[in-house]
Design a protein around this motif. Structure first.
Motif, PDB file in Angstrom:
ATOM      1  N   ILE A 180       0.876  -1.169   0.000  1.00 49.11           N
ATOM      2  CA  ILE A 180       0.000   0.000   0.000  1.00 49.11           C
ATOM      3  C   ILE A 180       0.913   1.219   0.000  1.00 49.11           C
ATOM      4  O   ILE A 180       1.759   1.368   0.881  1.00 49.11           O
ATOM      5  CB  ILE A 180      -0.936   0.007   1.221  1.00 49.11           C
ATOM      6  CG1 ILE A 180      -1.831  -1.236   1.188  1.00 49.11           C
ATOM      7  CG2 ILE A 180      -1.762   1.288   1.249  1.00 49.11           C
ATOM      8  CD1 ILE A 180      -2.716  -1.403   2.408  1.00 49.11           C
ATOM      9  N   VAL A 219      -7.401   3.967   2.879  1.00 47.61           N
ATOM     10  CA  VAL A 219      -6.574   2.766   3.039  1.00 47.61           C
ATOM     11  C   VAL A 219      -7.422   1.609   3.537  1.00 47.61           C
ATOM     12  O   VAL A 219      -7.255   0.469   3.095  1.00 47.61           O
ATOM     13  CB  VAL A 219      -5.365   3.041   3.965  1.00 47.61           C
ATOM     14  CG1 VAL A 219      -4.594   1.770   4.247  1.00 47.61           C
ATOM     15  CG2 VAL A 219      -4.453   4.091   3.345  1.00 47.61           C
ATOM     16  N   TYR A 220      -8.369   1.874   4.426  1.00 48.21           N
ATOM     17  CA  TYR A 220      -9.284   0.838   4.915  1.00 48.21           C
ATOM     18  C   TYR A 220     -10.024   0.185   3.753  1.00 48.21           C
ATOM     19  O   TYR A 220     -10.045  -1.042   3.613  1.00 48.21           O
ATOM     20  CB  TYR A 220     -10.276   1.435   5.914  1.00 48.21           C
ATOM     21  CG  TYR A 220     -11.490   0.571   6.160  1.00 48.21           C
ATOM     22  CD1 TYR A 220     -11.408  -0.558   6.973  1.00 48.21           C
ATOM     23  CD2 TYR A 220     -12.704   0.872   5.560  1.00 48.21           C
ATOM     24  CE1 TYR A 220     -12.524  -1.361   7.179  1.00 48.21           C
ATOM     25  CE2 TYR A 220     -13.817   0.066   5.767  1.00 48.21           C
ATOM     26  CZ  TYR A 220     -13.720  -1.041   6.568  1.00 48.21           C
ATOM     27  OH  TYR A 220     -14.813  -1.845   6.773  1.00 48.21           O
ATOM     28  N   THR A 279      -7.645  -1.789   1.479  1.00 50.04           N
ATOM     29  CA  THR A 279      -7.153  -3.001   2.149  1.00 50.04           C
ATOM     30  C   THR A 279      -8.240  -4.054   2.194  1.00 50.04           C
ATOM     31  O   THR A 279      -7.986  -5.238   1.919  1.00 50.04           O
ATOM     32  CB  THR A 279      -6.657  -2.674   3.568  1.00 50.04           C
ATOM     33  OG1 THR A 279      -5.638  -1.679   3.489  1.00 50.04           O
ATOM     34  CG2 THR A 279      -6.117  -3.907   4.266  1.00 50.04           C
ATOM     35  N   ILE A 325       1.052  -7.362   4.512  1.00 46.61           N
ATOM     36  CA  ILE A 325       0.776  -6.038   3.956  1.00 46.61           C
ATOM     37  C   ILE A 325       1.876  -5.110   4.436  1.00 46.61           C
ATOM     38  O   ILE A 325       2.185  -5.077   5.628  1.00 46.61           O
ATOM     39  CB  ILE A 325      -0.586  -5.497   4.440  1.00 46.61           C
ATOM     40  CG1 ILE A 325      -1.729  -6.385   3.967  1.00 46.61           C
ATOM     41  CG2 ILE A 325      -0.789  -4.048   3.984  1.00 46.61           C
ATOM     42  CD1 ILE A 325      -3.085  -6.035   4.588  1.00 46.61           C
ATOM     43  N   VAL A 330       2.688  -1.135   4.474  1.00 47.14           N
ATOM     44  CA  VAL A 330       2.126   0.192   4.255  1.00 47.14           C
ATOM     45  C   VAL A 330       3.302   1.166   4.191  1.00 47.14           C
ATOM     46  O   VAL A 330       3.983   1.394   5.182  1.00 47.14           O
ATOM     47  CB  VAL A 330       1.144   0.584   5.382  1.00 47.14           C
ATOM     48  CG1 VAL A 330       0.524   1.943   5.098  1.00 47.14           C
ATOM     49  CG2 VAL A 330       0.061  -0.481   5.552  1.00 47.14           C
ATOM     50  N   ALA A 339      -5.639   0.135   7.388  1.00 49.08           N
ATOM     51  CA  ALA A 339      -5.280  -1.253   7.076  1.00 49.08           C
ATOM     52  C   ALA A 339      -5.559  -2.150   8.281  1.00 49.08           C
ATOM     53  O   ALA A 339      -6.100  -3.248   8.139  1.00 49.08           O
ATOM     54  CB  ALA A 339      -3.811  -1.333   6.674  1.00 49.08           C
ATOM     55  N   ILE A 367       1.279  -7.108   9.239  1.00 47.73           N
ATOM     56  CA  ILE A 367       1.329  -5.717   8.775  1.00 47.73           C
ATOM     57  C   ILE A 367       2.661  -5.108   9.185  1.00 47.73           C
ATOM     58  O   ILE A 367       3.060  -5.175  10.347  1.00 47.73           O
ATOM     59  CB  ILE A 367       0.177  -4.889   9.376  1.00 47.73           C
ATOM     60  CG1 ILE A 367      -1.173  -5.450   8.945  1.00 47.73           C
ATOM     61  CG2 ILE A 367       0.310  -3.417   8.978  1.00 47.73           C
ATOM     62  CD1 ILE A 367      -2.370  -4.790   9.631  1.00 47.73           C
ATOM     63  N   CYS A 416       4.706  -1.376   8.746  1.00 53.35           N
ATOM     64  CA  CYS A 416       4.463   0.019   8.374  1.00 53.35           C
ATOM     65  C   CYS A 416       5.686   0.871   8.667  1.00 53.35           C
ATOM     66  O   CYS A 416       6.616   0.428   9.331  1.00 53.35           O
ATOM     67  CB  CYS A 416       3.244   0.569   9.119  1.00 53.35           C
ATOM     68  SG  CYS A 416       3.447   0.661  10.913  1.00 53.35           S
TER      69      CYS A 416
END
Length: 164
Positions: free
Chosen positions: A16, A57-58, A61, A74, A76, A84, A99, A101
């Protein structure tokens, strides 16, 4: 390398990111792709251009999670990580979909403690503000030219080193 290690070097991931016209998005995306392309058991199956807003983003995702059932990670690269997180939690995939980030705050730290976010990569915001000022001062006062590249500290925050 961080997302690869989080997934034991295998699995399908989504990136993302913001628009590639912004250099940091392109640099980060290219670096991720370069590492993943060298892994025999890893693939980037989705590359999502999203805004830094959590709501955008929500939505992106959630669509990716519904479209790619084997998504295991994922990363980010810009803002919006809480979006997310919300999508992953709503779908009951917290901890299963790792995740990673960039940057962190108290919310991200708490989500790492809870196991929802696997890793946050910090970029030394204090140093990013402090070091250029010191370099400029040194240049103006002594004429000392700063290096053409000034590196800052990189922090990798995960469950093994987040303060509990």
């Amino acid at each position: 390398e961080v997302i690869s290690k989080a997934l034991d070097h295998e699995g399908e991931i989504a990136i993302i990111r913001g628009p590639l016209e912004t250099s940091i998005n392109k640099v980060r995306r290219d670096a991720v792709c370069e590492v993943i392309n060298k892994k025999k058991k890893m693939t980037v199956i989705a590359e999502i251009e999203a805004d830094t807003k959590d709501e955008v983003v929500y939505t992106s995702t959630k669509e990716a999670l519904e479209t790619y059932g084997n998504l295991s990670g994922i990363i980010v690269l810009t803002g919006g990580v809480l979006g997310a997180v919300k999508a992953v939690e709503e779908m009951g995939l917290a901890g299963d979909v790792k995740i990673v980030c960039f940057d962190y705050d108290n919310d991200v730290m708490e989500l790492i403690k809870r196991g929802v976010i696997h890793t946050a990569i910090g970029q030394d915001p204090f140093g990013q503000g402090h070091d250029p000022i010191i370099s400029m001062y040194n240049y103006l006062v002594t004429g000392e030219k700063p290096d053409s590249v000034c590196y800052t500290r990189t922090e990798v925050i995960n469950n093994s080193n987040v303060s509990i």
